[in-house]
Design an enzyme around this catalytic site. Sequence first.
Site, PDB file in Angstrom:
ATOM      1  N   ASP A 111     -14.380   2.506   9.382  1.00 57.34           N
ATOM      2  CA  ASP A 111     -14.719   2.624   7.964  1.00 57.34           C
ATOM      3  C   ASP A 111     -15.193   1.278   7.410  1.00 57.34           C
ATOM      4  O   ASP A 111     -14.747   0.824   6.362  1.00 57.34           O
ATOM      5  CB  ASP A 111     -13.511   3.123   7.169  1.00 57.34           C
ATOM      6  CG  ASP A 111     -13.912   3.699   5.803  1.00 57.34           C
ATOM      7  OD1 ASP A 111     -15.102   4.054   5.651  1.00 57.34           O
ATOM      8  OD2 ASP A 111     -13.048   3.788   4.915  1.00 57.34           O
ATOM      9  N   LYS A 147       0.854  -1.186   0.000  1.00 56.82           N
ATOM     10  CA  LYS A 147       0.000   0.000   0.000  1.00 56.82           C
ATOM     11  C   LYS A 147       0.893   1.241   0.000  1.00 56.82           C
ATOM     12  O   LYS A 147       1.745   1.418   0.862  1.00 56.82           O
ATOM     13  CB  LYS A 147      -0.908   0.005   1.231  1.00 56.82           C
ATOM     14  CG  LYS A 147      -1.942   1.113   1.200  1.00 56.82           C
ATOM     15  CD  LYS A 147      -2.999   0.898   2.255  1.00 56.82           C
ATOM     16  CE  LYS A 147      -4.119   1.907   2.118  1.00 56.82           C
ATOM     17  NZ  LYS A 147      -5.195   1.674   3.100  1.00 56.82           N
TER      18      LYS A 147
END
Length: 599
Positions: A148, A47
């Site tokens: 989230d 990432k």
Amino acid sequence: MPSGSPTSGVGRVIAGRYLLLRRLGGGGMGHVWLAHDQGLACEVALKEIVFHDPAESGREREARVARARAEARHAAGLRGHPHVVTVHDVLEHEGLPWIVMEYVAGAVDLRELVARGGRLAPAECARIGLAVLDALTAGHERGVMHRDVKPANILLAPDRTGLPHGRVLLTDYGISVQPDTGETRYTLASALVGTAGYLAPERVTGGPPTPAADLFSLGCTLYHGVEGRSPFARESPLASITAVVMEEPRPPVRAGALAPVLRGLLTKDPDRRTTARAVAAELARIVTPQSEAYAWTQTDPGSPSPWEAPARPAAGGAGSATGARRRPRPHALRAVLAGGLGLVLALGGAWYALADRTDGSGGAAVPYGEAVGLAEPLREGDCVLADWPGGTRFTGVPRLALDPTCADQAPDGQVMAFVAAASDEEARERGPARCEERTREIRDRLADVRSVAVVPAPQGFEAAGRRTACLVLGAHGPVYGPLGERRRFGAAFADTATMQRRDCLDARSHREARLVPCGGRYDEQVLGFTRLGADVTLAEARTGSDTACAREVPPRDYGFDPSVHEAGSWTSEGSWKSGAHVVVCTVKKRNGGTMEGTE
């Protein structure tokens, strides 16, 4: 080229070790790449932090970097959890952090799955919900709130048996926080942290992150799974956020047995919201009705499978057949996950008790009741024709007839097993769930089928041999022949509906394939299935399905050398006539040669 540039990409080596191969996706935090770990000779996911706005303030850039480090720390704390994407390392390259994570081959996120394949069955959403809830609870016990939870952050991937979507993983702890530790809460000055339409109302109004807030987001996510959108989806993010606070969720219309769970999770007052333990128990009742901890309940008959679509479609391609140490869990959750029962309905199977419970005159001559109409009890291997009331499949009680040849009349399905009972009451209460279990293996290997239990009528219990018949029926149309081990080697496939995972095929032509033993030579092997859109014609499918299979079911994910093997596919008219639009995806030699059993 500086790290984090939107144009950075394939071929770069990060930290002298990780070679970027291709971009897997991205989000608000940055890009995710497939990379080759040159040290361990394996594939990982990396990432990368991306700064989209060169003018972004130093404070916001610092917060974004700090959030990446927090993500790695929080996710690493859950390392080894079966439903959390594993974080291996966090490193710095050219001044910015990169997170090294597990690469989940063949994964699709829940948002994409629904967009591509249609809304899921309530029991399938319940299975996914149990896994995500298990991951969230593990974090909550460590004081970590995800903040989230949404469809895009839930990955579904093949499990060790190759079952598509059998593995459920929660990812992206990029904005998670431990509120009780005094750790800094990294937020962006220009945005509310989270995703519009999935945030809990108390978070929108400035309340602290809590386990209850994550549960609200989970409720929105499961609602999306069965309804195809967030319960608060509006024309703009601001309108969605306003709706979360000011409006009640849209009443679900396809949630079935999941509706009460959604109501409890979407309660605006966090103090009245259903607890994690209660949610686990309710989801477990939906997924495994036969759980010892709970009474049996029936899955909503109107619920579609993951393969189902509003219309009736199919697919195309080159071929076309003509015819670790764990914390304690709530009892119900443990029963589902440890027992491996969470795979129920993963390919769209759903049971429906077919006993004619209102018939008081069925007697010995009508073992399953007047509505089903069979005068003799079913036998294992019987191929059946199902005439559904009003012509709508899996609605009401179908009238059954036999197809003795399993071919002449394009059978709708086949009797695959029986489950015995001590009484007609036990048959009614336990038969459907037991049939679900008995037919799971064959359903997991087929693309588009459901399990159906034909339960004896009270007066026909003895005539039915004190047994419930377990059928497997085509979800959208006929199966066109025998299933599973009842197929004969050398027989040509009348339709792709009877092709199953790991079948080995002798491809006589682009239009004819025969089932052959995998111990010898064969031309192709079935790896899995994909589905094309309702607007794709059969002609288009036959020219484009190889490409679809290479994208959705790549042979390399199954251990095949891409320099030697390539994706193949088979389509059939039956899948297009029924509207299923399912494509059978195979692997074959690039040079057109035969494959061997050892492959």
